[in-house]
Write an enzyme that holds these catalytic residues in place. Structure first.
Site, PDB file in Angstrom:
ATOM      1  N   CYS A  43       0.826  -1.217   0.000  1.00 25.04           N
ATOM      2  CA  CYS A  43       0.000   0.000   0.000  1.00 25.04           C
ATOM      3  C   CYS A  43       0.852   1.257   0.000  1.00 25.04           C
ATOM      4  CB  CYS A  43      -0.932  -0.010   1.213  1.00 25.04           C
ATOM      5  SG  CYS A  43      -1.754   1.564   1.482  1.00 25.04           S
ATOM      6  N   CYS A  48      -1.297   1.733  -3.209  1.00 22.63           N
ATOM      7  CA  CYS A  48      -2.298   2.792  -3.034  1.00 22.63           C
ATOM      8  C   CYS A  48      -1.711   4.203  -2.956  1.00 22.63           C
ATOM      9  CB  CYS A  48      -3.085   2.563  -1.743  1.00 22.63           C
ATOM     10  SG  CYS A  48      -3.488   0.854  -1.420  1.00 22.63           S
ATOM     11  N   LYS A  51       0.326   5.398  -6.091  1.00 26.35           N
ATOM     12  CA  LYS A  51      -0.687   5.417  -7.168  1.00 26.35           C
ATOM     13  C   LYS A  51      -1.557   6.662  -7.066  1.00 26.35           C
ATOM     14  CE  LYS A  51      -4.546   4.214  -6.323  1.00 26.35           C
ATOM     15  NZ  LYS A  51      -5.104   2.886  -6.210  1.00 26.35           N
ATOM     16  N   ALA A 115      11.774 -13.801   6.989  1.00 25.05           N
ATOM     17  CA  ALA A 115      11.544 -14.824   8.015  1.00 25.05           C
ATOM     18  C   ALA A 115      10.899 -16.043   7.383  1.00 25.05           C
ATOM     19  CB  ALA A 115      10.636 -14.274   9.109  1.00 25.05           C
ATOM     20  N   TYR A 178      -8.558  -3.352 -11.424  1.00 22.58           N
ATOM     21  CA  TYR A 178      -8.264  -2.081 -10.745  1.00 22.58           C
ATOM     22  C   TYR A 178      -6.977  -1.443 -11.276  1.00 22.58           C
ATOM     23  CZ  TYR A 178     -11.099  -3.147  -6.457  1.00 22.58           C
ATOM     24  OH  TYR A 178     -12.065  -3.409  -5.543  1.00 22.58           O
ATOM     25  N   GLU A 182      -6.610   1.900 -13.524  1.00 23.01           N
ATOM     26  CA  GLU A 182      -6.074   3.086 -12.846  1.00 23.01           C
ATOM     27  C   GLU A 182      -4.836   3.614 -13.568  1.00 23.01           C
ATOM     28  OE1 GLU A 182      -7.660   2.283  -8.301  1.00 23.01           O
ATOM     29  OE2 GLU A 182      -5.581   1.823  -8.746  1.00 23.01           O
ATOM     30  N   ARG A 199      -8.866  -9.057 -22.003  1.00 23.86           N
ATOM     31  CA  ARG A 199      -9.291 -10.296 -22.652  1.00 23.86           C
ATOM     32  C   ARG A 199     -10.805 -10.487 -22.674  1.00 23.86           C
ATOM     33  NH1 ARG A 199      -7.391 -14.916 -18.228  1.00 23.86           N
ATOM     34  NH2 ARG A 199      -8.647 -14.160 -16.502  1.00 23.86           N
ATOM     35  N   THR A 311      -6.388  -2.682   1.534  1.00 25.23           N
ATOM     36  CA  THR A 311      -5.650  -2.242   2.724  1.00 25.23           C
ATOM     37  C   THR A 311      -6.518  -2.102   3.980  1.00 25.23           C
ATOM     38  OG1 THR A 311      -3.757  -1.239   1.679  1.00 25.23           O
ATOM     39  CG2 THR A 311      -4.513  -0.179   3.666  1.00 25.23           C
ATOM     40  N   HIS A 435     -27.422  21.612  -1.897  1.00 22.57           N
ATOM     41  CA  HIS A 435     -27.500  22.213  -3.224  1.00 22.57           C
ATOM     42  C   HIS A 435     -26.527  23.377  -3.372  1.00 22.57           C
ATOM     43  CE1 HIS A 435     -29.458  23.143  -6.999  1.00 22.57           C
ATOM     44  NE2 HIS A 435     -29.506  24.406  -6.635  1.00 22.57           N
ATOM     45  N   GLU A 440     -26.403  15.566  -4.489  1.00 22.71           N
ATOM     46  CA  GLU A 440     -27.813  15.757  -4.127  1.00 22.71           C
ATOM     47  C   GLU A 440     -28.707  14.796  -4.926  1.00 22.71           C
ATOM     48  OE1 GLU A 440     -29.746  19.560  -5.251  1.00 22.71           O
ATOM     49  OE2 GLU A 440     -27.907  20.019  -6.335  1.00 22.71           O
TER      50      GLU A 440
HETATM   51  P1  NDP Z   1      -7.678  -7.731 -10.721  1.00 20.00           P
HETATM   52  O1  NDP Z   1      -7.927  -9.095 -10.245  1.00 20.00           O
HETATM   53  O2  NDP Z   1      -8.542  -6.614 -10.322  1.00 20.00           O
HETATM   54  O3  NDP Z   1      -7.626  -7.744 -12.310  1.00 20.00           O
HETATM   55  C1  NDP Z   1      -6.832  -8.647 -13.019  1.00 20.00           C
HETATM   56  C2  NDP Z   1      -7.123  -8.438 -14.491  1.00 20.00           C
HETATM   57  O4  NDP Z   1      -6.195  -9.192 -15.267  1.00 20.00           O
HETATM   58  C3  NDP Z   1      -8.510  -8.893 -14.871  1.00 20.00           C
HETATM   59  O5  NDP Z   1      -9.015  -7.989 -15.825  1.00 20.00           O
HETATM   60  C4  NDP Z   1      -8.266 -10.272 -15.473  1.00 20.00           C
HETATM   61  O6  NDP Z   1      -9.197 -10.638 -16.430  1.00 20.00           O
HETATM   62  C5  NDP Z   1      -6.919 -10.043 -16.149  1.00 20.00           C
HETATM   63  N1  NDP Z   1      -6.169 -11.283 -16.319  1.00 20.00           N
HETATM   64  C6  NDP Z   1      -5.924 -12.241 -15.396  1.00 20.00           C
HETATM   65  N2  NDP Z   1      -5.176 -13.228 -15.926  1.00 20.00           N
HETATM   66  C7  NDP Z   1      -4.940 -12.884 -17.194  1.00 20.00           C
HETATM   67  C8  NDP Z   1      -4.231 -13.513 -18.253  1.00 20.00           C
HETATM   68  N3  NDP Z   1      -3.620 -14.693 -18.109  1.00 20.00           N
HETATM   69  N4  NDP Z   1      -4.187 -12.874 -19.448  1.00 20.00           N
HETATM   70  C9  NDP Z   1      -4.806 -11.687 -19.618  1.00 20.00           C
HETATM   71  N5  NDP Z   1      -5.505 -11.056 -18.656  1.00 20.00           N
HETATM   72  C10 NDP Z   1      -5.551 -11.654 -17.457  1.00 20.00           C
HETATM   73  O7  NDP Z   1      -6.153  -7.475 -10.336  1.00 20.00           O
HETATM   74  P2  NDP Z   1      -5.244  -6.189 -10.272  1.00 20.00           P
HETATM   75  O8  NDP Z   1      -3.885  -6.687 -10.584  1.00 20.00           O
HETATM   76  O9  NDP Z   1      -5.787  -5.071 -11.088  1.00 20.00           O
HETATM   77  O10 NDP Z   1      -5.357  -5.780  -8.751  1.00 20.00           O
HETATM   78  C11 NDP Z   1      -5.093  -6.720  -7.735  1.00 20.00           C
HETATM   79  C12 NDP Z   1      -5.899  -6.433  -6.511  1.00 20.00           C
HETATM   80  O11 NDP Z   1      -5.367  -5.306  -5.853  1.00 20.00           O
HETATM   81  C13 NDP Z   1      -7.359  -6.083  -6.770  1.00 20.00           C
HETATM   82  O12 NDP Z   1      -8.166  -7.204  -6.845  1.00 20.00           O
HETATM   83  C14 NDP Z   1      -7.690  -5.234  -5.598  1.00 20.00           C
HETATM   84  O13 NDP Z   1      -8.134  -6.059  -4.563  1.00 20.00           O
HETATM   85  C15 NDP Z   1      -6.382  -4.583  -5.229  1.00 20.00           C
HETATM   86  N6  NDP Z   1      -6.348  -3.173  -5.663  1.00 20.00           N
HETATM   87  C16 NDP Z   1      -7.271  -2.294  -5.176  1.00 20.00           C
HETATM   88  C17 NDP Z   1      -7.260  -0.987  -5.576  1.00 20.00           C
HETATM   89  C18 NDP Z   1      -8.280  -0.036  -5.059  1.00 20.00           C
HETATM   90  O14 NDP Z   1      -8.928  -0.354  -4.070  1.00 20.00           O
HETATM   91  N7  NDP Z   1      -8.476   1.103  -5.688  1.00 20.00           N
HETATM   92  C19 NDP Z   1      -6.255  -0.486  -6.510  1.00 20.00           C
HETATM   93  C20 NDP Z   1      -5.356  -1.500  -6.980  1.00 20.00           C
HETATM   94  C21 NDP Z   1      -5.414  -2.776  -6.554  1.00 20.00           C
HETATM   95  P3  NDP Z   1     -10.599 -11.338 -16.033  1.00 20.00           P
HETATM   96  O15 NDP Z   1     -11.472 -10.218 -15.515  1.00 20.00           O
HETATM   97  O16 NDP Z   1     -11.087 -11.884 -17.322  1.00 20.00           O
HETATM   98  O17 NDP Z   1     -10.290 -12.364 -15.014  1.00 20.00           O
END
Ligand code: NDP
Length: 452
Positions: A43, A48, A51, A115, A178, A182, A199, A311, A435, A440
């Site tokens: 984070c 986070c 980012k 560890a 995410y 982002e 995909r 987080t 307002h 609102e």
């Molecule tokens: P996510 O799980 O959100 O997204 C992964 C993406 O990669 C999906 O679109 C998935 O597709 C795609 N994918 C997975 N495997 C493959 C592959 N072999 N080939 C092509 N595409 C693939 O993961 P992130 O890495 O974006 O983030 C990880 C986690 O971190 C999140 O789940 C979230 O919990 C946390 N996070 C939270 C944030 C926030 O709160 N703002 C910001 C950043 C991270 P498909 O949908 O088809 O499975």
């Protein structure tokens, strides 16, 4: 006197581990904590925090453009990546020091080492020391996952993106979650040419469909070249960058390629299998509601357990663990109705059920407004805000709130309180509007756009 060196040994100095260690120490426990990289975890160091600072940095050109539309003599003259990076690094150093300071002040002994578990009450550190502990907490987080394909060694992940020495002129971002969405917004706002491959049929799987569509349209309108139903076949290093061949036939050279294709629990090589800690298919440590593993002295919190990987959730899990084991007040972290935000541009804020989830559970009413907000309208923008409420037709409870627009992350925190309290649509309606604001609209939507 205890037979152990520590009452608690925490592996991992991220959000969950640090909170657990501090609270346990405040309850009087003797706590040791090992971190192999930098204190603060994903984070603070490569997630986070940096980012969000990059999201801010990337938003200024748009704001200056708007300022000009409002009559200011304002222009943007390029982004100084080197200057930003230096400030970012300094800020992360400051935060890391603050984390260390807080641990020191609460009496936690920190070890800058990796560890590994040796038995249910013993850890061995990479600096050669070994410690025994009555309880061990694994809070080692997650790590980026990159699929295997020809050229996969050429890509960077979110671990490396904050360390780039130069701003790329062009970038391919692979993934639709995410992190991918982002960073598409961040680099686009900073002026990099952004191409994104996902995909599936629509980005941000799991979020409300209408909200996903709204974000995707806005990202494209702002300049992200988004290709849906598209994946990388192969890539190769060429003189002027990375040559990529895609499943849709496209061939293009990019300066950089960022893979944001999910994260996996960071559980390998910790000695967990060897001592019999139960793990799932993805490497996640299996725990009960109190974050306890099948071995009674070993607990785990945060992303390594792959429950809800955020987080604030890791922090609550760590806190509940420390209160339960060392504070004499057994407590579970509450994983129900977690509000969250995706810092896309525009932002997406969400809490509760999506329309798709809710309609499987019973009759619902959907209230939805999509409009051009006053500030943006005046500046000549076409971009719309989306506000959506999912209401249970029987109980009248608001089951879900989905917002897309500026400050959706801030707004959803407050809407989350109402939803968590079980507010009904009528509770929303009898709340006076503020307002003129965008929000609102949340208390003035009178007629459902549809029922299901
Ligand atoms: P996510 O799980 O959100 O997204 C992964 C993406 O990669 C999906 O679109 C998935 O597709 C795609 N994918 C997975 N495997 C493959 C592959 N072999 N080939 C092509 N595409 C693939 O993961 P992130 O890495 O974006 O983030 C990880 C986690 O971190 C999140 O789940 C979230 O919990 C946390 N996070 C939270 C944030 C926030 O709160 N703002 C910001 C950043 C991270 P498909 O949908 O088809 O499975």
């Amino acid at each position: 006197m205890s037979q152990f060196d520590y009452d608690l040994f925490v592996i991992g100095g991220g959000s969950g581990g640090v909170r657990a260690g501090r609270i346990a120490a405040e309850h009087g426990a003797r706590v040791g904590l090992a971190e192999e990289y930098r204190m603060g975890g994903t984070c603070v160091i490569r997630g986070c925090v940096p980012k969000k600072l990059m999201v801010y940095a990337s938003g200024y050109p748009g704001q200056v453009h708007d300022a000009a539309a409002y009559g200011w003599d304002a222009e943007v003259h390029g982004f100084n990546w080197t200057k930003f990076r230096a400030k970012l690094d300094a800020e992360l150093d400051r935060l890391e020091a603050a984390y260390r300071g807080n641990l020191d002040r609460s009496g936690v002994v920190t070890h800058n080492a990796r560890a590994v578990l040796k038995d249910p009450h013993m850890v061995e550190l990479s600096d050669g020391q070994s410690f025994t502990a009555a309880h061990i907490l694994v809070a080692t987080g997650g790590r980026p996952f990159v699929p295997d394909f020809p050229g996969s060694d050429l890509v960077m992940t979110s671990n490396e993106v904050f360390k780039l020495d130069q701003q790329p002129e062009s970038i391919l971002i692979v993934g639709g979650g995410y992190i991918a969405c982002e960073f598409a917004g961040i680099f686009n706002g900073l002026g990099t040419e952004v191409t994104q491959f996902y995909r599936g049929a629509q980005v941000l799987r799991g979020f409300d469909d209408e909200a996903r569509g709204h974000v995707a349209d806005a990202m494209q309108a702002r300049g992200v070249e988004l290709h849906l139903g598209c994946n990388v076949m192969e890539m190769r290093q060429v003189e002027d960058g990375i040559w990529v061949k895609a499943s849709n036939g496209m061939e293009q050279v990019f300066d950089k390629v960022l893979y944001a294709t999910g994260r996996k629990p960071n559980s390998a090589g910790l000695g967990l299998e060897e001592i019999g800690v139960e793990m799932g298919r993805n490497g996640e440590i299996k725990v009960d509601d109190y974050s306890q593993t099948n071995i009674p002295s070993i607990f785990a919190v945060g992303d390594v357990t792959d429950r809800v990987n955020l987080t604030p959730v890791a922090i609550r899990e760590g806190h509940a663990f420390a209160d339960t084991v060392f504070g004499g007040t057994p407590r579970k972290a509450d994983h129900d109705l977690i509000p969250s935000a995706v810092f896309t541009q525009p932002e997406l804020g969400t809490v509760g059920l999506t329309e798709e989830q809710a309609r499987d559970e019973g009759p619902i009413e959907v209230y939805c407004a999509s409009f051009r907000p006053m500030q943006a309208l005046f500046a000549g923008h076409e971009e719309r805000v989306l506000m959506k409420l999912i209401v249970c037709a029987d109980t009248r409870k608001v089951l879900g709130v989905h917002l897309v627009g500026d400050h959706a992350g801030e707004l959803i925190q407050l809407a989350g309180i109402a939803v968590k309290m079980g507010a009904t649509k009528e509770d929303f309606d009898r709340t006076m509007a503020v307002h003129p604001t965008m929000a609102e609209e949340l208390v003035t939507m009178k007629t459902p756009v549809r029922t299901a």
